[in-house]
Scaffold this active site. Structure first.
Site, PDB file in Angstrom:
ATOM      1  N   ASP A   1     -14.679  -5.401   7.745  1.00 39.91           N
ATOM      2  CA  ASP A   1     -14.656  -4.400   6.639  1.00 39.91           C
ATOM      3  C   ASP A   1     -16.146  -4.630   5.983  1.00 39.91           C
ATOM      4  O   ASP A   1     -16.629  -5.595   5.480  1.00 39.91           O
ATOM      5  CB  ASP A   1     -13.729  -5.102   5.712  1.00 39.91           C
ATOM      6  CG  ASP A   1     -13.430  -4.344   4.267  1.00 39.91           C
ATOM      7  OD1 ASP A   1     -14.376  -3.505   4.058  1.00 39.91           O
ATOM      8  OD2 ASP A   1     -12.562  -4.350   3.568  1.00 39.91           O
TER       9      ASP A   1
ATOM     10  N   LYS B   1     -14.948   4.169  -1.553  1.00 38.21           N
ATOM     11  CA  LYS B   1     -16.316   3.899  -2.469  1.00 38.21           C
ATOM     12  C   LYS B   1     -17.500   4.447  -1.972  1.00 38.21           C
ATOM     13  O   LYS B   1     -17.726   5.480  -2.579  1.00 38.21           O
ATOM     14  CB  LYS B   1     -16.541   2.204  -1.808  1.00 38.21           C
ATOM     15  CG  LYS B   1     -15.187   1.200  -1.699  1.00 38.21           C
ATOM     16  CD  LYS B   1     -14.601   1.107  -3.313  1.00 38.21           C
ATOM     17  CE  LYS B   1     -13.346   0.734  -3.364  1.00 38.21           C
ATOM     18  NZ  LYS B   1     -12.849  -0.370  -2.614  1.00 38.21           N
TER      19      LYS B   1
ATOM     20  N   ARG C   1      -1.729  17.814  12.392  1.00 36.47           N
ATOM     21  CA  ARG C   1      -1.541  16.300  12.104  1.00 36.47           C
ATOM     22  C   ARG C   1      -2.465  15.770  13.252  1.00 36.47           C
ATOM     23  O   ARG C   1      -2.974  14.797  13.056  1.00 36.47           O
ATOM     24  CB  ARG C   1      -0.027  16.081  12.713  1.00 36.47           C
ATOM     25  CG  ARG C   1       0.340  14.602  12.163  1.00 36.47           C
ATOM     26  CD  ARG C   1       1.453  14.039  12.617  1.00 36.47           C
ATOM     27  NE  ARG C   1       1.669  14.120  13.926  1.00 36.47           N
ATOM     28  CZ  ARG C   1       2.809  14.578  14.413  1.00 36.47           C
ATOM     29  NH1 ARG C   1       3.678  15.294  13.727  1.00 36.47           N
ATOM     30  NH2 ARG C   1       2.941  14.543  15.928  1.00 36.47           N
TER      31      ARG C   1
ATOM     32  N   TYR D   1     -10.748  -8.938   1.353  1.00 40.47           N
ATOM     33  CA  TYR D   1     -10.156  -8.117   0.262  1.00 40.47           C
ATOM     34  C   TYR D   1      -8.639  -8.457  -0.159  1.00 40.47           C
ATOM     35  O   TYR D   1      -7.906  -8.583   0.828  1.00 40.47           O
ATOM     36  CB  TYR D   1     -10.442  -6.872   0.575  1.00 40.47           C
ATOM     37  CG  TYR D   1      -9.774  -5.779  -0.111  1.00 40.47           C
ATOM     38  CD1 TYR D   1     -10.346  -5.458  -1.458  1.00 40.47           C
ATOM     39  CD2 TYR D   1      -8.976  -4.731   0.216  1.00 40.47           C
ATOM     40  CE1 TYR D   1     -10.105  -4.403  -2.342  1.00 40.47           C
ATOM     41  CE2 TYR D   1      -8.386  -3.643  -0.582  1.00 40.47           C
ATOM     42  CZ  TYR D   1      -8.796  -3.642  -2.034  1.00 40.47           C
ATOM     43  OH  TYR D   1      -8.567  -2.420  -2.685  1.00 40.47           O
TER      44      TYR D   1
HETATM   45  C1  LIG Z   1     -11.600  -0.899  -2.211  1.00 40.22           C
HETATM   46  C2  LIG Z   1     -11.782  -1.582  -1.043  1.00 40.22           C
HETATM   47  C3  LIG Z   1     -10.974  -1.505  -0.039  1.00 40.22           C
HETATM   48  C4  LIG Z   1      -9.642  -0.453   0.133  1.00 40.22           C
HETATM   49  O1  LIG Z   1     -10.184   0.720   0.000  1.00 40.22           O
HETATM   50  P1  LIG Z   1      -8.983   1.750  -0.803  1.00 40.22           P
HETATM   51  O2  LIG Z   1      -9.669   3.071  -0.509  1.00 40.22           O
HETATM   52  O3  LIG Z   1      -9.182   1.348  -2.347  1.00 40.22           O
HETATM   53  O4  LIG Z   1      -7.784   1.421  -0.237  1.00 40.22           O
HETATM   54  C5  LIG Z   1     -11.026  -2.369   1.208  1.00 40.22           C
HETATM   55  N1  LIG Z   1     -11.850  -3.277   1.428  1.00 40.22           N
HETATM   56  C6  LIG Z   1     -12.779  -3.446   0.474  1.00 40.22           C
HETATM   57  C7  LIG Z   1     -14.008  -4.335   0.451  1.00 40.22           C
HETATM   58  C8  LIG Z   1     -12.946  -2.643  -0.820  1.00 40.22           C
HETATM   59  O5  LIG Z   1     -13.748  -2.963  -1.835  1.00 40.22           O
END
Ligand SMILES: *Cc1c(COP(=O)(O)O)cnc(C)c1O
Length: 392
Positions: free
Chosen positions: A184, A209, A59, A112
């Protein structure tokens, strides 16, 4: 090799190829093993009792997760990094690592959607006051500071509407009151924007992504500056976070080709947008790399490239039904959330409940596209036939 101290400064592509790898530690194999583990054995109590070995329990990390953490730390120029099991998980952990009861957090209105959901439904339970701000606020963010303000959350470009933010100006103001700055940075990836170099303390990626890049795993990453690292490390351990080694491995594998994939996403997007911008049925394109975009100057100043995510608006008078019929007529573009994989995607933009302090575009039908690695001529043909079919 994972230690960066003895090496001359490297360019970004070189880091992507080498960061977090130490082949000689694994019998010379180029990539680290995928370590499936819970228990870690000790040779004797003399080692066990004082905790005298690198790994104690899976962990708390294993060679696979450490490899990705080391890579992210190096690529983002961070003091340390953590791997989360999704992008949203990374966002939640990053926020929780720097706020406490009684604090006030400022969040961009263009965050987001699930970030807003987390902030609105979880943070108030811990007596944390959430306030949204106009993404274009820049240095004027200081007018919103209160004595209890301890964190400023940014995202650029904004979700679905692609507004840019003056990150360095916001960071400068926030640091004057010792607040933590979060970003982000999923759209640009750490290759095309380096948040920590712009003053950000917690740089977040939905690794799902572009880092994973193949639509086959979910991950998040958080890279921390010196001042934010201790809090992140502490929270991560306390929460019992752990990302699955197979998924972490896919993240490591994706990193190695991030630059070549993004270059092609960018080129294909440009080709598709050049065509789309000439279509009379399309009134506006949202993509900060375009000279016509209101955020272009900030993008040009702070980012070194653009990815494959963009949006367009249909001309006035287009109905919701037509916009949805257009999406249904697409053949190559898949209808699906998420993005960052090799394939092209489209979704209808729905801003319901997603903006509270800025006015979202009214009565406009908008589509978000992710431009994948297909031949852009085929993508254009697909868009063209869907437009013709819908508006014939
Ligand atoms: C998809 C996304 C997230 C979240 O990612 P997940 O892996 O789907 O939880 C956060 N911020 C942005 C800008 C995104 O496009």
């Amino acid at each position: 090799m994972s230690s960066s101290d003895s090496r001359p400064a490297q360019k970004a592509d070189t880091k992507l190829a080498h960061a977090g790898r130490d082949p000689l530690a694994f019998h010379g194999f180029v990539n680290p093993p995928v370590v499936h583990a819970s228990t870690v054995l000790y040779p004797d109590t003399a080692t066990m009792v004082p905790g005298g070995q690198t790994y104690s329990y899976a962990r708390r990390g294993n060679p696979t997760t450490n490899s990705l953490e080391d890579a992210i730390t190096e690529i983002e120029g961070a003091a340390g990094s953590k791997i989360a099991n999704s992008g949203l998980n990374a966002i939640a952990l990053a926020i929780l690592s720097c706020v406490k009861s009684g604090d006030h957090i400022l969040i961009t209105d263009t965050a987001y959607g699930p970030t807003r959901h987390f902030a609105d439904t979880v943070l108030p339970n811990f007596n944390i006051d959430v306030e949204y701000y106009d993404p274009k606020i820049g240095a004027r963010i200081k007018d919103m500071f209160r004595e209890e303000t301890t964190a400023v959350f940014t995202e650029a470009p904004g979700s679905l509407t692609f507004e840019m933010q003056d990150i360095p100006a916001i960071a400068l103001a926030a640091h004057e009151i010792d607040a933590t700055v979060l970003m982000d940075n999923t759209w640009a990836s750490p290759l095309y924007c380096q948040p920590l170099a712009h003053g950000v303390d917690l740089s977040i990626q939905a690794g799902t992504k572009y880092i994973v890049g193949h639509s086959d795993a979910m991950l998040g990453t958080i890279a921390a500056s010196e001042r934010a690292w201790k809090g992140l490390d502490r929270l991560y351990g306390a929460m019992g976070c752990h990302a699955a080694p197979d998924d972490v491995y896919l993240g490591l594998r994706g990193l190695r080709t991030l630059s070549v994939r993004l270059e092609r996403h960018q080129r294909n997007t440009r080709a598709v947008l050049d065509w789309l911008s000439q279509q009379p049925l399309i009134s506006r394109i949202r993509y900060p790399a375009l000279e016509s975009d209101p955020g272009h100057a900030l993008w040009k100043r702070d980012f070194s490239g653009a990815s494959g995510l963009c949006a367009f608006e249909f001309a006035d008078g287009t109905s919701r039904e037509q916009s949805l019929a257009f999406l249904d007529a697409l053949r190559l573009f898949g209808l699906g959330y998420s993005w960052g994989g090799f394939e092209s995607l489209a979704i209808p933009v729905n801003l319901n409940g997603m903006r509270t302090v800025t006015a979202p575009p009214q009565d406009v039908q908008s589509v978000r596209l992710h431009i994948g690695l297909e031949d852009p001529e085929d993508l254009i043909k697909d868009l063209d036939q869907a437009l013709n079919k819908t508006f014939a």
